[in-house]
Motif scaffolding. Sequence first.
Motif, mmCIF file in Angstrom:
data_model
loop_
_atom_site.group_PDB
_atom_site.id
_atom_site.type_symbol
_atom_site.label_atom_id
_atom_site.label_comp_id
_atom_site.label_asym_id
_atom_site.label_seq_id
_atom_site.Cartn_x
_atom_site.Cartn_y
_atom_site.Cartn_z
ATOM 1 N N ASN A 85 57.015 44.782 59.690
ATOM 2 C CA ASN A 85 56.931 44.519 58.251
ATOM 3 C C ASN A 85 55.823 43.514 57.947
ATOM 4 N N VAL A 86 55.642 42.540 58.829
ATOM 5 C CA VAL A 86 54.550 41.580 58.640
ATOM 6 C C VAL A 86 53.202 42.291 58.694
ATOM 7 N N VAL A 87 53.026 43.172 59.670
ATOM 8 C CA VAL A 87 51.771 43.932 59.771
ATOM 9 C C VAL A 87 51.598 44.822 58.548
ATOM 10 N N LEU A 88 52.699 45.421 58.079
ATOM 11 C CA LEU A 88 52.649 46.260 56.887
ATOM 12 C C LEU A 88 52.143 45.471 55.681
ATOM 13 N N GLN A 89 52.730 44.304 55.423
ATOM 14 C CA GLN A 89 52.332 43.550 54.241
ATOM 15 C C GLN A 89 50.938 42.962 54.407
ATOM 16 N N THR A 90 50.532 42.651 55.635
ATOM 17 C CA THR A 90 49.169 42.176 55.867
ATOM 18 C C THR A 90 48.158 43.264 55.535
ATOM 19 N N THR A 91 48.438 44.480 55.993
ATOM 20 C CA THR A 91 47.559 45.613 55.689
ATOM 21 C C THR A 91 47.522 45.898 54.201
ATOM 22 N N ALA A 92 48.677 45.817 53.548
ATOM 23 C CA ALA A 92 48.743 46.076 52.110
ATOM 24 C C ALA A 92 47.951 45.046 51.320
ATOM 25 N N VAL A 93 48.061 43.782 51.691
ATOM 26 C CA VAL A 93 47.336 42.725 50.982
ATOM 27 C C VAL A 93 45.834 42.886 51.165
ATOM 28 N N ALA A 94 45.401 43.182 52.402
ATOM 29 C CA ALA A 94 43.973 43.382 52.655
ATOM 30 C C ALA A 94 43.432 44.543 51.845
ATOM 31 N N THR A 95 44.240 45.576 51.661
ATOM 32 C CA THR A 95 43.813 46.739 50.876
ATOM 33 C C THR A 95 43.847 46.439 49.386
ATOM 34 N N GLY A 96 44.844 45.715 48.946
ATOM 35 C CA GLY A 96 45.064 45.529 47.517
ATOM 36 C C GLY A 96 44.218 44.472 46.852
ATOM 37 N N THR A 97 43.655 43.531 47.613
ATOM 38 C CA THR A 97 42.901 42.429 46.997
ATOM 39 C C THR A 97 41.394 42.651 46.986
ATOM 40 N N MET A 98 40.930 43.811 47.428
ATOM 41 C CA MET A 98 39.488 44.063 47.446
ATOM 42 C C MET A 98 38.838 44.021 46.058
ATOM 43 N N PRO A 99 39.529 44.406 44.961
ATOM 44 C CA PRO A 99 38.878 44.296 43.647
ATOM 45 C C PRO A 99 38.359 42.894 43.343
ATOM 46 N N LEU A 100 39.040 41.860 43.805
ATOM 47 C CA LEU A 100 38.557 40.500 43.595
ATOM 48 C C LEU A 100 37.579 40.085 44.687
ATOM 49 N N ALA A 101 37.912 40.404 45.952
ATOM 50 C CA ALA A 101 37.065 39.985 47.066
ATOM 51 C C ALA A 101 35.653 40.553 46.935
ATOM 52 N N ALA A 102 35.529 41.785 46.477
ATOM 53 C CA ALA A 102 34.214 42.419 46.344
ATOM 54 C C ALA A 102 33.644 42.294 44.934
ATOM 55 N N GLY A 103 34.300 41.532 44.080
ATOM 56 C CA GLY A 103 33.734 41.236 42.766
ATOM 57 C C GLY A 103 33.774 42.353 41.751
ATOM 58 N N PHE A 104 34.676 43.321 41.913
ATOM 59 C CA PHE A 104 34.729 44.440 40.964
ATOM 60 C C PHE A 104 35.294 44.016 39.611
ATOM 61 N N VAL A 105 35.980 42.896 39.543
ATOM 62 C CA VAL A 105 36.525 42.439 38.262
ATOM 63 C C VAL A 105 35.685 41.332 37.647
ATOM 64 N N GLY A 106 34.636 40.904 38.328
ATOM 65 C CA GLY A 106 33.817 39.825 37.796
ATOM 66 C C GLY A 106 32.334 40.000 38.045
ATOM 67 N N ILE A 107 31.930 40.088 39.314
ATOM 68 C CA ILE A 107 30.518 40.137 39.680
ATOM 69 C C ILE A 107 29.832 41.399 39.138
ATOM 70 N N LEU A 108 30.377 42.567 39.442
ATOM 71 C CA LEU A 108 29.720 43.810 39.033
ATOM 72 C C LEU A 108 29.696 43.984 37.513
ATOM 73 N N PRO A 109 30.805 43.713 36.797
ATOM 74 C CA PRO A 109 30.706 43.756 35.329
ATOM 75 C C PRO A 109 29.705 42.755 34.775
ATOM 76 N N ALA A 110 29.565 41.588 35.402
ATOM 77 C CA ALA A 110 28.595 40.590 34.936
ATOM 78 C C ALA A 110 27.174 41.107 35.077
ATOM 79 N N LEU A 111 26.888 41.788 36.166
ATOM 80 C CA LEU A 111 25.552 42.368 36.349
ATOM 81 C C LEU A 111 25.271 43.440 35.304
ATOM 82 N N GLY A 112 26.328 44.137 34.859
ATOM 83 C CA GLY A 112 26.155 45.137 33.814
ATOM 84 C C GLY A 112 25.933 44.546 32.435
ATOM 85 N N LEU A 113 26.186 43.245 32.270
ATOM 86 C CA LEU A 113 25.993 42.576 30.984
ATOM 87 C C LEU A 113 24.611 41.954 30.838
#
Length: 681
Positions: A85-113
């Motif tokens: 279960n620990v490995v499961l939640q670790t994998t899920a967190v690594a998959t689920g937090t990429m929108p922030l880690a890769a800047g899809f909610v901040g960096i990329l929209p900022a470049l579009g502005l």
Amino acid sequence: MSIAGCLRRLRRRAHHSADTPSDGSQADFTIRAVLLGLLIGCLLCFTNLYFGLQTGWISMMSLQSALIGFLMSKLLRKPMSAQENVVLQTTAVATGTMPLAAGFVGILPALGLLDEKRDGVPPMHLSWIAAVGWSCAVAFFGVFLSPPLRKQVIIEEQLAFPSGTATGQLISVLHDMPPPETSLRQRRGYNALASTDDDDGIAYVASEDPRVSDALRASEPVPTEVPVVEEREGWSALSWSFAASGVMTLLAYFFPAVFSIPLFGTYLASQWMWTFTPSLSYVGQGIIMGFPTTLSMNLGMLVGWGILSPLAKHSGWAPGPIGDMTVGARGWILWVSLAIMCSDSLVSLVPVVVELFQEKVWRALRGSVDDVDSVKESKEVETEDRLVPMSWVAWGLAGSVILGTLLVWLVFGDEGIKPWATLLGFVMGALLSVLGVRALGETDLNPVSGLGKISQLFFAWIQPGNIVANIIAGGVAEAGAQQAGDLMQDLKTGHLIHASPRAQFFGQLIGSCLSIIVTTTAYTLYQRAYEIPGPSFPAPTAFVWLGLARLLRDGELPERSALFMVFFAILFGAVAAAKTYAVRSGWPHAKWIPSGVAFAIGFLNTPSFSLARLVGGIVEHVYYTRVGRENGGIKLIVIASGFVLGEGVVSVVSLILRTFGVGVASCWGCGHGMCGGCPAA
């Protein structure tokens, strides 16, 4: 055989069951754990991208991932172990937090502005393959930072990491294990036995809690007083909450007025953006965030939208439309919000920096390095075959930095950012990760917003006038700090539950790899179906990134905003200092001191987002006050998770409908012009 040899065999038997392979990581790293983690992580990825573009809010959801994974594992022929279960939640967190880690909610929209007249460069909208390249550039640096940081902050300093500890406690309850603290003391006792030939080691184990000794002899788990959620009850709560939130989301798509109620009258809704969004997902977020945090957010909303916004408008400091992020009141209060976030984050980091200097630099100067290293070694409870080899770390860090620098250069070119500047961005990311991880371990808050601003300030000095380089290099540094912090919470959970760090490391890598494709594809679809930033997805953090980059280049602020920025920065610097002192002193009411970051987010988002979260915070407070956390806490978490996941997942259906040209059914009730789905809005 010597006594020490017998004791070492005893320790190995405690670490491994009879059917465990020789490689300790393989007992925890199973195909089913990884696949379920990827499935849950993909749902979280869509959810986090959806809410991140709407409000800037991203959640690790580690506790929720562990809980949902436990319920899903009940459908399998053989339920998962706690370590799986620990490995499961670790994998899920690594998959689920990429929108922030890769800047899809901040960096990329900022470049579009970007504006060619104002910034000297046209807006930058990355293609799918370019966005994949950018994500690959920043996705793995934080993963390879995690093993050495784990040794420092989890093993040697034993920082609390409250969310990771809470997840570990939940997993121990769900799987009927001894409390994590008891299990950890037990393993340390075996390590002490295995490393000594004298009587002191035996005395160390003999002095353990009597319940532990009894449980060791009987091979039974230590009983706990925290109730376990029943399988049928858990599935029922998760199912109906997920379904209710999903139905509300579809209803709001076809009838947008459902999510834009003029609760305070049509005038305040149309002129001042005061609407109410009865979104169950926002209620669920409020439950997860807790009443003190949502209260801070709504205090910020009242000050920002109820006082400063009308003041700026009527004084002529923000003459444009209220919602305009450039010349309107919303853009004016953005600067005050930025000052609060930076002040709060920087003040909170001061004790971390001081302690780091005292414990590392000063002790090293005094010649006590050898003592520190010996303490670190004695506190490690894992065998070498379960740890990530330092050779992997060295090659991984070097490879991720070189590959990342090359990919950033290929995506943005010399006009965007020079390779040497990208390289410095990774160096800054490593340094800031140490600060962010320590702050997270002590306060449960990773001040990535403030850390990103520090990076922007640095790059404004070394590469002045280049807005694109400022944003990109800041994003590189922030990605490392954010990802390392999130992964450290997971490693804390694994440390408490005795999951293999190597297995978690594999799960992190796999989750990050898949999330690159999932996040990029989802963001590309959102871009095709919606205007980003736009009415449905305002992407508020994009304006923070771009606003600071422009300020550092031009030095121009909206009229009179500097005065209010200084005032609120000083005020919340003092509040942050008081809160930090109260938390470190163990004051039981420290949580009620306002959070500067949450207060500032109340400025960034329109009132509709904050009000719905306040409802969830109130529900959380009332529920726990009447029922108690031990009697009903897990069930409330299940319901909140279903609310959040329901809207996040069903939003994919709305996205598909929008892509194929299926519009709203009726714009009735949208006369105030605040309904994102209606043409009039």
